[in-house]
Design a protein around this motif. Structure first.
Motif, PDB file in Angstrom:
ATOM      1  N   LEU A   1      -4.313  -1.205  -8.324  1.00 57.24           N
ATOM      2  CA  LEU A   1      -5.692  -1.700  -8.301  1.00 57.24           C
ATOM      3  C   LEU A   1      -6.704  -0.608  -7.999  1.00 57.24           C
ATOM      4  CD1 LEU A   1      -5.499  -5.213  -6.614  1.00 57.24           C
ATOM      5  CD2 LEU A   1      -5.513  -4.612  -9.021  1.00 57.24           C
ATOM      6  N   VAL A   2      -6.506   0.112  -6.878  1.00 60.78           N
ATOM      7  CA  VAL A   2      -7.513   1.093  -6.481  1.00 60.78           C
ATOM      8  C   VAL A   2      -6.872   2.108  -5.540  1.00 60.78           C
ATOM      9  CG1 VAL A   2      -8.273  -0.321  -4.516  1.00 60.78           C
ATOM     10  CG2 VAL A   2      -9.839   1.359  -5.499  1.00 60.78           C
ATOM     11  N   ALA A   3      -7.298   3.353  -5.659  1.00 63.11           N
ATOM     12  CA  ALA A   3      -6.884   4.390  -4.715  1.00 63.11           C
ATOM     13  C   ALA A   3      -7.694   4.232  -3.429  1.00 63.11           C
ATOM     14  CB  ALA A   3      -7.100   5.777  -5.318  1.00 63.11           C
ATOM     15  N   LEU A   4      -7.006   4.201  -2.298  1.00 65.50           N
ATOM     16  CA  LEU A   4      -7.697   3.930  -1.033  1.00 65.50           C
ATOM     17  C   LEU A   4      -8.697   5.025  -0.685  1.00 65.50           C
ATOM     18  CD1 LEU A   4      -4.951   2.410   1.260  1.00 65.50           C
ATOM     19  CD2 LEU A   4      -6.264   1.389  -0.602  1.00 65.50           C
ATOM     20  N   ARG A   5      -8.497   6.230  -1.175  1.00 66.39           N
ATOM     21  CA  ARG A   5      -9.434   7.309  -0.854  1.00 66.39           C
ATOM     22  C   ARG A   5     -10.810   7.079  -1.463  1.00 66.39           C
ATOM     23  NH1 ARG A   5      -7.213  12.416  -4.494  1.00 66.39           N
ATOM     24  NH2 ARG A   5      -7.395  11.432  -6.532  1.00 66.39           N
ATOM     25  N   ARG A   6     -10.929   6.131  -2.389  1.00 64.83           N
ATOM     26  CA  ARG A   6     -12.224   5.807  -2.976  1.00 64.83           C
ATOM     27  C   ARG A   6     -13.008   4.832  -2.109  1.00 64.83           C
ATOM     28  NH1 ARG A   6     -11.393   3.605  -8.825  1.00 64.83           N
ATOM     29  NH2 ARG A   6     -13.678   3.731  -8.772  1.00 64.83           N
TER      30      ARG A   6
ATOM     31  N   VAL B   1       0.865  -1.178   0.000  1.00 67.24           N
ATOM     32  CA  VAL B   1       0.000   0.000   0.000  1.00 67.24           C
ATOM     33  C   VAL B   1       0.901   1.228   0.000  1.00 67.24           C
ATOM     34  CG1 VAL B   1      -1.669   1.344   1.320  1.00 67.24           C
ATOM     35  CG2 VAL B   1      -1.908  -1.147   1.175  1.00 67.24           C
ATOM     36  N   GLY B   2       0.755   2.074  -0.997  1.00 65.83           N
ATOM     37  CA  GLY B   2       1.596   3.260  -1.094  1.00 65.83           C
ATOM     38  C   GLY B   2       1.253   4.061  -2.328  1.00 65.83           C
ATOM     39  N   PRO B   3       1.941   5.203  -2.538  1.00 66.56           N
ATOM     40  CA  PRO B   3       1.677   6.016  -3.734  1.00 66.56           C
ATOM     41  C   PRO B   3       2.045   5.268  -5.009  1.00 66.56           C
ATOM     42  CG  PRO B   3       2.941   7.233  -2.076  1.00 66.56           C
ATOM     43  CD  PRO B   3       2.934   5.802  -1.656  1.00 66.56           C
ATOM     44  N   ARG B   4       1.362   5.609  -6.074  1.00 68.13           N
ATOM     45  CA  ARG B   4       1.714   5.018  -7.359  1.00 68.13           C
ATOM     46  C   ARG B   4       3.113   5.472  -7.772  1.00 68.13           C
ATOM     47  NH1 ARG B   4      -2.608   5.771 -12.009  1.00 68.13           N
ATOM     48  NH2 ARG B   4      -2.587   7.902 -11.221  1.00 68.13           N
TER      49      ARG B   4
ATOM     50  N   GLY C   1      -8.119   3.155   6.085  1.00 68.48           N
ATOM     51  CA  GLY C   1      -7.041   2.824   7.003  1.00 68.48           C
ATOM     52  C   GLY C   1      -6.982   1.360   7.386  1.00 68.48           C
ATOM     53  N   GLU C   2      -8.041   0.600   7.104  1.00 68.72           N
ATOM     54  CA  GLU C   2      -8.058  -0.825   7.452  1.00 68.72           C
ATOM     55  C   GLU C   2      -7.549  -1.717   6.330  1.00 68.72           C
ATOM     56  OE1 GLU C   2     -11.760  -2.080   9.009  1.00 68.72           O
ATOM     57  OE2 GLU C   2     -12.074  -0.264  10.213  1.00 68.72           O
ATOM     58  N   VAL C   3      -7.284  -1.137   5.156  1.00 66.10           N
ATOM     59  CA  VAL C   3      -6.829  -1.961   4.033  1.00 66.10           C
ATOM     60  C   VAL C   3      -5.430  -2.508   4.293  1.00 66.10           C
ATOM     61  CG1 VAL C   3      -6.247  -1.961   1.578  1.00 66.10           C
ATOM     62  CG2 VAL C   3      -8.283  -0.740   2.383  1.00 66.10           C
ATOM     63  N   GLU C   4      -4.518  -1.646   4.731  1.00 67.28           N
ATOM     64  CA  GLU C   4      -3.127  -2.077   4.920  1.00 67.28           C
ATOM     65  C   GLU C   4      -2.986  -3.201   5.945  1.00 67.28           C
ATOM     66  OE1 GLU C   4       0.869  -2.100   6.704  1.00 67.28           O
ATOM     67  OE2 GLU C   4      -1.005  -1.410   7.633  1.00 67.28           O
ATOM     68  N   PRO C   5      -3.641  -3.140   7.139  1.00 67.67           N
ATOM     69  CA  PRO C   5      -3.514  -4.263   8.079  1.00 67.67           C
ATOM     70  C   PRO C   5      -4.067  -5.572   7.534  1.00 67.67           C
ATOM     71  CG  PRO C   5      -4.347  -2.301   9.196  1.00 67.67           C
ATOM     72  CD  PRO C   5      -4.386  -2.011   7.743  1.00 67.67           C
ATOM     73  N   ILE C   6      -5.172  -5.513   6.809  1.00 73.07           N
ATOM     74  CA  ILE C   6      -5.752  -6.734   6.259  1.00 73.07           C
ATOM     75  C   ILE C   6      -4.833  -7.326   5.189  1.00 73.07           C
ATOM     76  CG2 ILE C   6      -7.672  -7.657   4.928  1.00 73.07           C
ATOM     77  CD1 ILE C   6      -8.436  -7.179   7.763  1.00 73.07           C
ATOM     78  N   VAL C   7      -4.315  -6.476   4.310  1.00 76.11           N
ATOM     79  CA  VAL C   7      -3.416  -6.970   3.267  1.00 76.11           C
ATOM     80  C   VAL C   7      -2.165  -7.569   3.891  1.00 76.11           C
ATOM     81  CG1 VAL C   7      -1.981  -6.306   1.305  1.00 76.11           C
ATOM     82  CG2 VAL C   7      -4.259  -5.348   1.542  1.00 76.11           C
TER      83      VAL C   7
ATOM     84  N   TRP D   1      -2.332   3.856  -2.934  1.00 77.29           N
ATOM     85  CA  TRP D   1      -3.010   2.877  -3.771  1.00 77.29           C
ATOM     86  C   TRP D   1      -2.680   1.481  -3.259  1.00 77.29           C
ATOM     87  CZ3 TRP D   1      -5.399   3.500  -8.857  1.00 77.29           C
ATOM     88  CH2 TRP D   1      -5.564   4.842  -9.228  1.00 77.29           C
ATOM     89  N   LEU D   2      -3.481   0.519  -3.651  1.00 77.51           N
ATOM     90  CA  LEU D   2      -3.144  -0.884  -3.447  1.00 77.51           C
ATOM     91  C   LEU D   2      -2.400  -1.345  -4.701  1.00 77.51           C
ATOM     92  CD1 LEU D   2      -3.337  -3.467  -1.761  1.00 77.51           C
ATOM     93  CD2 LEU D   2      -5.526  -3.943  -2.898  1.00 77.51           C
ATOM     94  N   LEU D   3      -1.117  -1.702  -4.537  1.00 79.36           N
ATOM     95  CA  LEU D   3      -0.242  -2.068  -5.654  1.00 79.36           C
ATOM     96  C   LEU D   3       0.074  -3.555  -5.586  1.00 79.36           C
ATOM     97  CD1 LEU D   3       2.295   0.903  -5.419  1.00 79.36           C
ATOM     98  CD2 LEU D   3       0.222   0.792  -6.804  1.00 79.36           C
ATOM     99  N   VAL D   4       0.035  -4.212  -6.736  1.00 81.28           N
ATOM    100  CA  VAL D   4       0.288  -5.654  -6.812  1.00 81.28           C
ATOM    101  C   VAL D   4       1.345  -5.918  -7.873  1.00 81.28           C
ATOM    102  CG1 VAL D   4      -0.704  -7.889  -7.450  1.00 81.28           C
ATOM    103  CG2 VAL D   4      -2.005  -6.329  -6.015  1.00 81.28           C
ATOM    104  N   TRP D   5       2.307  -6.785  -7.527  1.00 84.05           N
ATOM    105  CA  TRP D   5       3.277  -7.292  -8.496  1.00 84.05           C
ATOM    106  C   TRP D   5       2.982  -8.771  -8.710  1.00 84.05           C
ATOM    107  CZ3 TRP D   5       4.771  -3.780  -4.736  1.00 84.05           C
ATOM    108  CH2 TRP D   5       5.275  -2.571  -5.219  1.00 84.05           C
ATOM    109  N   PRO D   6       2.517  -9.164  -9.902  1.00 80.54           N
ATOM    110  CA  PRO D   6       2.202 -10.576 -10.128  1.00 80.54           C
ATOM    111  C   PRO D   6       3.463 -11.413 -10.296  1.00 80.54           C
ATOM    112  CG  PRO D   6       1.889  -9.309 -12.137  1.00 80.54           C
ATOM    113  CD  PRO D   6       2.237  -8.321 -11.068  1.00 80.54           C
ATOM    114  N   VAL D   7       3.332 -12.686 -10.059  1.00 76.00           N
ATOM    115  CA  VAL D   7       4.416 -13.624 -10.338  1.00 76.00           C
ATOM    116  C   VAL D   7       4.760 -13.519 -11.821  1.00 76.00           C
ATOM    117  CG1 VAL D   7       4.999 -16.077 -10.438  1.00 76.00           C
ATOM    118  CG2 VAL D   7       3.751 -15.168  -8.476  1.00 76.00           C
ATOM    119  N   PRO D   8       6.042 -13.484 -12.175  1.00 76.40           N
ATOM    120  CA  PRO D   8       6.402 -13.388 -13.598  1.00 76.40           C
ATOM    121  C   PRO D   8       5.697 -14.444 -14.428  1.00 76.40           C
ATOM    122  CG  PRO D   8       8.361 -13.109 -12.246  1.00 76.40           C
ATOM    123  CD  PRO D   8       7.235 -13.469 -11.303  1.00 76.40           C
ATOM    124  N   GLY D   9       5.150 -13.983 -15.541  1.00 71.31           N
ATOM    125  CA  GLY D   9       4.397 -14.872 -16.419  1.00 71.31           C
ATOM    126  C   GLY D   9       2.899 -14.754 -16.269  1.00 71.31           C
TER     127      GLY D   9
END
Length: 357
Positions: free
Chosen positions: A329-334, A290-293, A339-345, A302-310
């Motif tokens: 994926l999504v800006a947390l302000r939406r 979770v961090g800025p783009r 504030g609960e997204v980061e602990p769950i992730v 934002w919620l940022l994801v790095w997929p497994v290569p391939g």
């Protein structure tokens, strides 16, 4: 080489028949033809020893040169820059040697993170396909196979020592557990769904009211009845009705399929307004944070994801960060309760959660 031979024969004939300055020009053409022949001979000699890349339990062999896994700090597939709405081109296979180790042959490249990288081959040129190359690297490179930018570190338990080397491979969740093991049990093990900060219900009601008013004004105008107001405002009735009707349809889809983010033991599922749900299983995720783009001046997270290569996903907000595909994926302000997204992730991602180095 063939064109060089033809050019050389022509230059010799020219030199024999020419006189004066013309003969000097023929000698220059002959010299260029000889250089072309030498370059062709060099290419033929290299072609007699074709490129060979081998990845096994001992390391990586490039032609006749071998690097053992103890001499390799990391190996990764680096994507080149691409437009945010297009699929990045095939990546290059890079090897990052350990300190003091050199790899003869390929030209070394200085990377933005300060490391030395050796590009070995374009992933699209592998005879057995990029997928086989990725599976082989997953099998033999282990945690040396990077799946996220080098400037991040895997999350660690409180009080544990941070990894000395940043970067993510197909990481193991715990000693004795295979790569991408199940998420741990505990509070919140059922996961959590996050709703949007605002819904389309209120705007939809306004759009429907605007449609009704526009339709009534249009009906009175067509029937010849009094519509009231200035004459110039009469034409606004049909326009308001059409605008309200279009807005109602668009908002109805957003109301019917609202924004939703689900994080749980199976993975991360994200559906934008009126869009198809995108599902990332944990075994498809190399790292998440979770961090800025990246590469933007935005300050919100934002919620940022790095997929497994391939692994590829149909998501337009794709960035290439340090050679790795990054999905915003999504800006947390939406969302409600951002504030609960980061602990769950962090809870479900475990060591996949990315900490800045």
């Amino acid at each position: 080489m063939g064109w060089g031979v033809l050019a050389a024969v022509g230059a010799v004939v020219w030199a024999v028949l020419a006189r004066g300055d013309s003969r000097q020009t023929a000698y220059i053409a002959l010299l260029l033809a000889v250089l072309s022949i030498l370059a062709g001979a060099r290419s033929l000699r290299r072609a007699s020893r074709p490129f060979r890349l081998r990845v096994d339990e001992y390391g990586i062999t490039l032609d006749e040169h071998r690097l053992g896994w103890g001499e390799i700090e990391g190996v990764g597939l680096r994507y080149g820059p691409a437009d945010s709405d297009s699929t990045p081109p095939d990546p290059e296979l890079f090897v990052y040697p350990a300190a003091g180790v050199t790899l003869p042959g390929p030209r070394v490249r200085s990377l933005p993170d300060g490391r030395r990288g050796y590009p070995l081959i374009d992933g699209g040129e592998v005879d057995q396909g990029l997928g086989v190359l990725i599976d082989t690297l997953k099998r033999y490179a282990g945690t040396r196979f990077e799946g996220a930018p080098y400037q991040y570190r895997p999350a660690v338990a409180p009080g544990a020592a941070a990894p000395l080397v940043p970067g993510f491979g197909p990481i193991a969740d715990a000693p004795g557990v295979g790569a991408f093991g199940p998420a741990d049990e505990g509070p919140g093990k059922e996961g959590r769904a996050f709703a949007p900060r605002w819904t389309a219900g209120g705007p939809l009601a306004l759009a429907l009211a605007l449609t009704a008013v526009g339709a009534l004004a249009t009906l009175r105008m067509v029937s010849g009845g009094p519509v009231g107001g200035a004459q110039q405002a009469v034409v606004l009735g049909p326009l308001a009705g059409l605008g309200g009707l279009y807005g109602s349809g668009w908002l109805f889809l957003r109301w019917l399929r609202p924004l939703r983010l689900r994080i749980g033991p199976e993975g991360i599922a994200m559906r934008d307004f009126a869009a198809t749900e995108l599902v990332f299983r944990w075994d498809q995720i190399a790292a998440v944070t979770v961090g800025p783009r990246p590469y933007t001046s935005e300050k919100h997270s934002w919620l940022l994801v790095w997929p497994v290569p391939g692994e590829r996903f149909a998501l337009p907000r794709t960035h290439v960060v340090d050679g790795h595909e990054t999905y915003a994926l999504v800006a947390l302000r939406r969302l409600r309760d951002p504030g609960e997204v980061e602990p769950i992730v962090r809870h479900f991602a475990r060591r996949r959660y990315a900490e800045p180095a």
